[in-house]
Design a protein around this motif. Structure first.
Motif, PDB file in Angstrom:
ATOM      1  N   ASP A   7       0.860  -1.180   0.000  1.00 15.85           N
ATOM      2  CA  ASP A   7       0.000   0.000   0.000  1.00 15.85           C
ATOM      3  C   ASP A   7       0.897   1.230   0.000  1.00 15.85           C
ATOM      4  O   ASP A   7       1.770   1.372   0.871  1.00 15.85           O
ATOM      5  CB  ASP A   7      -0.871   0.036   1.258  1.00 15.85           C
ATOM      6  N   LEU A   8       0.698   2.103  -0.949  1.00 17.32           N
ATOM      7  CA  LEU A   8       1.478   3.337  -0.992  1.00 17.32           C
ATOM      8  C   LEU A   8       0.960   4.330   0.027  1.00 17.32           C
ATOM      9  O   LEU A   8      -0.249   4.527   0.148  1.00 17.32           O
ATOM     10  CB  LEU A   8       1.381   3.989  -2.375  1.00 17.32           C
ATOM     11  N   ASP A  15       2.844  14.602  -2.449  1.00 23.87           N
ATOM     12  CA  ASP A  15       1.585  14.694  -3.195  1.00 23.87           C
ATOM     13  C   ASP A  15       1.408  16.061  -3.845  1.00 23.87           C
ATOM     14  O   ASP A  15       1.030  16.160  -5.020  1.00 23.87           O
ATOM     15  CB  ASP A  15       0.419  14.411  -2.243  1.00 23.87           C
ATOM     16  N   VAL A  26       6.679   4.050  -7.357  1.00 26.74           N
ATOM     17  CA  VAL A  26       5.864   2.971  -7.925  1.00 26.74           C
ATOM     18  C   VAL A  26       6.661   2.207  -8.984  1.00 26.74           C
ATOM     19  O   VAL A  26       6.656   0.973  -9.018  1.00 26.74           O
ATOM     20  CB  VAL A  26       4.571   3.541  -8.542  1.00 26.74           C
ATOM     21  N   TYR A  38      -3.088   1.750  -4.148  1.00 23.68           N
ATOM     22  CA  TYR A  38      -3.141   3.145  -3.699  1.00 23.68           C
ATOM     23  C   TYR A  38      -4.560   3.522  -3.308  1.00 23.68           C
ATOM     24  O   TYR A  38      -5.487   3.420  -4.127  1.00 23.68           O
ATOM     25  CB  TYR A  38      -2.642   4.086  -4.795  1.00 23.68           C
ATOM     26  N   SER A  79       6.446   4.223   2.075  1.00 26.63           N
ATOM     27  CA  SER A  79       6.393   5.661   1.819  1.00 26.63           C
ATOM     28  C   SER A  79       7.768   6.195   1.415  1.00 26.63           C
ATOM     29  O   SER A  79       8.794   5.685   1.884  1.00 26.63           O
ATOM     30  CB  SER A  79       5.938   6.400   3.081  1.00 26.63           C
TER      31      SER A  79
END
Length: 245
Positions: A7-8, A15, A26, A38, A79
């Motif tokens: 899971d990102l 962002d 990714v 995501y 992350s």
């Protein structure tokens, strides 16, 4: 062997200001066989509010983080920010220990990793063979990576394996760059002086690139570099690992 499920978690800075870094992460994760997910509803980990002294408000944001990465998914949370991962691993204890959310917090905590430590320490990946970048680099140990997450060797190991890239360690690499979130706003003069010291140490090595795990540090240092027109380029480690292919 099934593909690692990831899971990102994309931090606010990435962002809003450095989305290409997220895309490059990714790219790197998929290149080593991960299946990436995501959740577009994700927001902040709560660190800005917490660091500014708003514990109650940061707890609300952090609780949403637990909702966004439910324990039952049992997927790694990765992350491109040691700062945010440090918040989840360490500061969430202050917010949730002894509460009804304690179990959820522990479930998320053990699955949360910064990109380079996930690649090296979890997957055992010590090189991205397709990565290429010619030049010399020096590395900045962000406070969160080094002190909160214990990350030092993983990013260097990955960077040293890149064709054409040579490491030159700078003096006081473990010293803070001066960003520190709200510190840079509340104590601007001190913050700028710390950035100047860090940049001068980097320049003294003769490096072309200043690389780190955290866009917040790099943004702060790059602002000083640009203002003073210094011959140094800042790069996030994810962007370097995704370069040349």
């Amino acid at each position: 062997m099934p593909a690692p499920q990831v899971d990102l978690f994309i931090p606010c800075f990435v962002d809003q200001l450095f989305p290409q870094t997220a895309l490059n992460m990714v790219k790197v994760l998929e290149s080593v066989g991960c299946q990436v997910h995501y959740n577009a509803n994700q927001t902040c980990c709560g660190q800005p509010a917490y660091n500014a002294g708003y514990k109650e408000q940061s707890c609300e944001v952090a609780r949403k983080f637990l909702d966004d990465f439910p324990t039952q998914q049992e997927r790694y949370i990765v992350s491109p920010s040691a700062s945010c991962i440090g918040m989840v691993r360490n500061t969430y204890a202050d917010l949730f220990e002894g509460t009804a959310d304690s179990g959820r917090y522990h479930g998320v905590q053990r699955r949360a990793f910064e990109l380079t430590e996930f690649l090296v320490d979890v997957l055992g990946v010590t090189a991205i063979p397709r990565a290429q970048l010619t030049g010399k680099y020096t590395y900045h140990d962000s406070c969160s990576a080094l002190r909160e997450c214990g990350i030092r060797e993983a990013p260097r190991q990955l960077l040293d394996a890149i064709a054409g890239l040579e490491r030159l360690e700078m003096a006081e690499t473990e010293t803070c760059c001066g960003f520190g979130g709200t510190f840079a706003v509340k104590f601007e003069a001190i913050s700028v002086a710390m950035a100047e010291q860090k940049v001068e140490h980097a320049l003294a090595t003769g490096a072309d690139y200043l690389i780190s795990t955290d866009t917040s540090c790099l943004m702060h240092l790059d602002a000083y570099i640009r203002r003073e027109k210094k011959p140094l380029k800042t790069l996030h480690v994810a962007d370097v690992l995704a370069s040349g292919w």
